[in-house]
Design a protein around this motif. Structure first.
Motif, PDB file in Angstrom:
ATOM      1  N   VAL A  63       4.952  -3.889   1.295  1.00  0.00           N
ATOM      2  CA  VAL A  63       4.018  -3.611   0.218  1.00  0.00           C
ATOM      3  C   VAL A  63       3.589  -2.153   0.282  1.00  0.00           C
ATOM      4  O   VAL A  63       3.106  -1.686   1.310  1.00  0.00           O
ATOM      5  N   THR A  64       3.786  -1.435  -0.816  1.00  0.00           N
ATOM      6  CA  THR A  64       3.326  -0.062  -0.910  1.00  0.00           C
ATOM      7  C   THR A  64       1.850  -0.085  -1.226  1.00  0.00           C
ATOM      8  O   THR A  64       1.437  -0.670  -2.229  1.00  0.00           O
ATOM      9  N   PRO A  65       1.025   0.534  -0.375  1.00  0.00           N
ATOM     10  CA  PRO A  65      -0.413   0.486  -0.629  1.00  0.00           C
ATOM     11  C   PRO A  65      -0.790   1.302  -1.867  1.00  0.00           C
ATOM     12  O   PRO A  65      -0.226   2.353  -2.126  1.00  0.00           O
ATOM     13  N   LEU A  66      -1.736   0.774  -2.604  1.00  0.00           N
ATOM     14  CA  LEU A  66      -2.267   1.478  -3.765  1.00  0.00           C
ATOM     15  C   LEU A  66      -3.512   2.229  -3.317  1.00  0.00           C
ATOM     16  O   LEU A  66      -4.220   1.806  -2.407  1.00  0.00           O
ATOM     17  N   ASP A  67      -3.790   3.352  -3.959  1.00  0.00           N
ATOM     18  CA  ASP A  67      -4.916   4.194  -3.577  1.00  0.00           C
ATOM     19  C   ASP A  67      -6.040   4.041  -4.593  1.00  0.00           C
ATOM     20  O   ASP A  67      -5.991   4.640  -5.669  1.00  0.00           O
ATOM     21  N   PRO A  68      -7.073   3.249  -4.271  1.00  0.00           N
ATOM     22  CA  PRO A  68      -8.169   3.047  -5.228  1.00  0.00           C
ATOM     23  C   PRO A  68      -8.992   4.305  -5.474  1.00  0.00           C
ATOM     24  O   PRO A  68      -9.712   4.390  -6.467  1.00  0.00           O
ATOM     25  N   MET A  69      -8.874   5.307  -4.614  1.00  0.00           N
ATOM     26  CA  MET A  69      -9.633   6.545  -4.778  1.00  0.00           C
ATOM     27  C   MET A  69      -8.879   7.580  -5.613  1.00  0.00           C
ATOM     28  O   MET A  69      -9.413   8.632  -5.934  1.00  0.00           O
ATOM     29  N   SER A  70      -7.650   7.290  -5.974  1.00  0.00           N
ATOM     30  CA  SER A  70      -6.833   8.213  -6.757  1.00  0.00           C
ATOM     31  C   SER A  70      -7.351   8.307  -8.185  1.00  0.00           C
ATOM     32  O   SER A  70      -7.960   7.373  -8.713  1.00  0.00           O
ATOM     33  N   ALA A  71      -7.082   9.444  -8.814  1.00  0.00           N
ATOM     34  CA  ALA A  71      -7.436   9.619 -10.225  1.00  0.00           C
ATOM     35  C   ALA A  71      -6.546   8.761 -11.121  1.00  0.00           C
ATOM     36  O   ALA A  71      -6.929   8.429 -12.237  1.00  0.00           O
ATOM     37  N   ARG A  72      -5.352   8.400 -10.620  1.00  0.00           N
ATOM     38  CA  ARG A  72      -4.437   7.557 -11.388  1.00  0.00           C
ATOM     39  C   ARG A  72      -4.925   6.116 -11.333  1.00  0.00           C
ATOM     40  O   ARG A  72      -5.204   5.599 -10.258  1.00  0.00           O
ATOM     41  N   PRO A  73      -5.018   5.453 -12.472  1.00  0.00           N
ATOM     42  CA  PRO A  73      -5.482   4.059 -12.481  1.00  0.00           C
ATOM     43  C   PRO A  73      -4.583   3.159 -11.622  1.00  0.00           C
ATOM     44  O   PRO A  73      -3.384   3.400 -11.490  1.00  0.00           O
TER      45      PRO A  73
END
Length: 98
Positions: A8-18
């Motif tokens: 699983v590739t982690p998603l970055d909740p702090m990123s500007a990208r939704p």
């Protein structure tokens, strides 16, 4: 950590990208690499939500993004399926026809 957690590739909740765009990019990468084959279903919204730790609506919006990109098609009652991507040769032929 199990094998499924490692892939699983982690998603970055702090990123500007939704998050939905990040998730759509991850799935698009799996389609491009062949992990998700043409005419085969992608995981359900519920499964994606559980796997990536996002809300089901985020997974739904990611699927909508993939439909807009022309990477998947959704069949009501059956699920979402990877679209057969045109090969580079087919794209050249269609460009020369115009």
């Amino acid at each position: 950590m199990s094998d499924s957690e490692e892939s699983v590739t982690p998603l970055d909740p702090m990123s500007a990208r939704p998050l939905y765009v990040q998730l759509a990019d991850v799935i698009a990468g799996k389609i491009a690499s062949g992990d998700l084959a043409p005419d085969r279903p992608i995981p359900s919204e519920n499964h994606l939500a559980d796997e990536y730790g996002v809300a089901r609506l985020t997974a739904r919006r990611a699927a909508q993004e993939l439909r807009e990109r022309g990477l998947i098609v959704t069949v009501r009652g059956k699920g979402s399926f990877v679209v057969q991507q045109p090969t580079a040769d087919a794209e050249k032929e269609s460009d020369s026809d115009n």
